[in-house]
Motif scaffolding. Structure first.
Motif, PDB file in Angstrom:
ATOM      1  N   ASN A 235      -3.110   4.034 -15.282  1.00 33.81           N
ATOM      2  CA  ASN A 235      -2.781   3.442 -16.580  1.00 33.81           C
ATOM      3  C   ASN A 235      -3.050   1.936 -16.632  1.00 33.81           C
ATOM      4  OD1 ASN A 235      -0.716   2.549 -14.980  1.00 33.81           O
ATOM      5  ND2 ASN A 235       0.938   3.473 -16.166  1.00 33.81           N
ATOM      6  N   ASN A 236      -3.799   1.415 -15.651  1.00 39.82           N
ATOM      7  CA  ASN A 236      -4.227   0.018 -15.655  1.00 39.82           C
ATOM      8  C   ASN A 236      -3.042  -0.940 -15.795  1.00 39.82           C
ATOM      9  OD1 ASN A 236      -6.293  -1.876 -15.381  1.00 39.82           O
ATOM     10  ND2 ASN A 236      -6.419  -2.169 -17.590  1.00 39.82           N
ATOM     11  N   SER A 237      -2.006  -0.687 -15.005  1.00 34.40           N
ATOM     12  CA  SER A 237      -0.825  -1.547 -15.059  1.00 34.40           C
ATOM     13  C   SER A 237      -0.273  -1.768 -13.659  1.00 34.40           C
ATOM     14  CB  SER A 237       0.249  -0.947 -15.958  1.00 34.40           C
ATOM     15  OG  SER A 237       0.751   0.235 -15.388  1.00 34.40           O
ATOM     16  N   VAL A 238       0.601  -2.757 -13.562  1.00 38.08           N
ATOM     17  CA  VAL A 238       1.298  -3.083 -12.327  1.00 38.08           C
ATOM     18  C   VAL A 238       2.769  -2.705 -12.524  1.00 38.08           C
ATOM     19  CG1 VAL A 238      -0.318  -4.918 -11.717  1.00 38.08           C
ATOM     20  CG2 VAL A 238       1.682  -5.462 -13.080  1.00 38.08           C
TER      21      VAL A 238
ATOM     22  N   GLU B 112       0.827  -1.208   0.000  1.00 39.58           N
ATOM     23  CA  GLU B 112       0.000   0.000   0.000  1.00 39.58           C
ATOM     24  C   GLU B 112       0.861   1.257   0.000  1.00 39.58           C
ATOM     25  OE1 GLU B 112      -3.248   2.015  -0.601  1.00 39.58           O
ATOM     26  OE2 GLU B 112      -3.317  -0.162  -0.431  1.00 39.58           O
ATOM     27  N   LYS B 113       2.074   1.176   0.556  1.00 38.10           N
ATOM     28  CA  LYS B 113       2.981   2.323   0.608  1.00 38.10           C
ATOM     29  C   LYS B 113       3.784   2.486  -0.680  1.00 38.10           C
ATOM     30  CE  LYS B 113       3.611   1.781   5.564  1.00 38.10           C
ATOM     31  NZ  LYS B 113       4.533   1.344   6.606  1.00 38.10           N
TER      32      LYS B 113
ATOM     33  N   THR C 233      -4.553  -3.971  -7.889  1.00 37.19           N
ATOM     34  CA  THR C 233      -5.691  -3.129  -8.265  1.00 37.19           C
ATOM     35  C   THR C 233      -6.307  -2.400  -7.084  1.00 37.19           C
ATOM     36  OG1 THR C 233      -7.233  -4.990  -8.086  1.00 37.19           O
ATOM     37  CG2 THR C 233      -6.232  -4.595 -10.244  1.00 37.19           C
ATOM     38  N   THR C 234      -5.983  -2.812  -5.865  1.00 32.66           N
ATOM     39  CA  THR C 234      -6.545  -2.151  -4.681  1.00 32.66           C
ATOM     40  C   THR C 234      -5.553  -1.190  -4.027  1.00 32.66           C
ATOM     41  OG1 THR C 234      -5.831  -3.971  -3.259  1.00 32.66           O
ATOM     42  CG2 THR C 234      -8.064  -4.107  -4.190  1.00 32.66           C
ATOM     43  N   THR C 235      -4.386  -1.011  -4.626  1.00 35.38           N
ATOM     44  CA  THR C 235      -3.391  -0.140  -4.007  1.00 35.38           C
ATOM     45  C   THR C 235      -3.569   1.313  -4.443  1.00 35.38           C
ATOM     46  OG1 THR C 235      -1.766  -0.451  -5.768  1.00 35.38           O
ATOM     47  CG2 THR C 235      -1.690  -2.000  -3.909  1.00 35.38           C
ATOM     48  N   GLN C 236      -3.032   2.194  -3.623  1.00 31.33           N
ATOM     49  CA  GLN C 236      -3.105   3.625  -3.926  1.00 31.33           C
ATOM     50  C   GLN C 236      -2.295   3.938  -5.183  1.00 31.33           C
ATOM     51  OE1 GLN C 236      -1.848   5.980  -0.616  1.00 31.33           O
ATOM     52  NE2 GLN C 236      -2.069   7.915  -1.708  1.00 31.33           N
TER      53      GLN C 236
END
Length: 168
Positions: free
Chosen positions: A143-146, A102-103, A133-136
């Motif tokens: 941009n719908n990416s990891v 999350e950080k 998808t749930t991270t800030q």
């Protein structure tokens, strides 16, 4: 055996440095310290056993047998406790990992550790790439990416976009 356990304990402590952001619990190094302590005790017990054998001392051999029985009982107890509490450890580690994810912002120390972890373990997210998808960070980039650290090493031109999950 004592030398082997000492090596394992030292290796765990050395490896901990790479993952210390995920293991924020103050007891995270306790298993490694216990392994090193067991190695020292094993060395001393082995020395007692050797000396008792050379001197053919019944008292020394009896002491050696008693110590070995206590160690066996401690090993069985440790195995049972590890088996009983494995789900709690799993839940705690996943919770800590989620807070570190999350950080993530791509620039801070936590981001570097997350990228390193994903590259070294060949994984993406806590369970899979959908955890991102749930991270800030995911919501702020839009941009719908990891992160690119999720990309497989064999995947050419991987950008981390979720429309190509086979590259992750």
């Amino acid at each position: 055996a004592a030398a082997g356990l000492s090596y394992v304990g030292a290796y765990v402590i050395n490896t901990y440095k790479s993952y210390d952001n995920f293991l924020q619990d103050k007891y995270a190094l306790l298993p490694a310290v216990i392994i090193i302590c067991v190695a020292v005790v094993m060395f001393i017990i082995g020395l007692i056993g050797c000396c008792a054998t050379f001197r053919e001392s019944r008292v020394g051999l009896g002491l050696f047998l008693a110590i070995i029985l206590v160690i066996f009982i401690a090993e069985v107890s440790a195995f049972v406790l590890g088996f009983v509490y494995r789900e709690k450890v799993k839940t705690d580690v996943q919770g800590t990992m989620r807070s570190v994810f999350e950080k993530y912002d791509g620039k801070n120390a936590e981001s570097t550790v997350v990228d390193y972890l994903q590259e070294q373990l060949h994984c993406c997210g806590v369970k899979n790439y959908s955890d991102w998808t749930t991270t800030q960070w995911f919501n702020s980039t839009g941009n719908n990416s990891v992160p690119r650290s999720c990309c497989q090493q064999e995947a050419k031109n991987c950008t981390g976009h979720l429309d190509r999950p086979q590259d992750l």
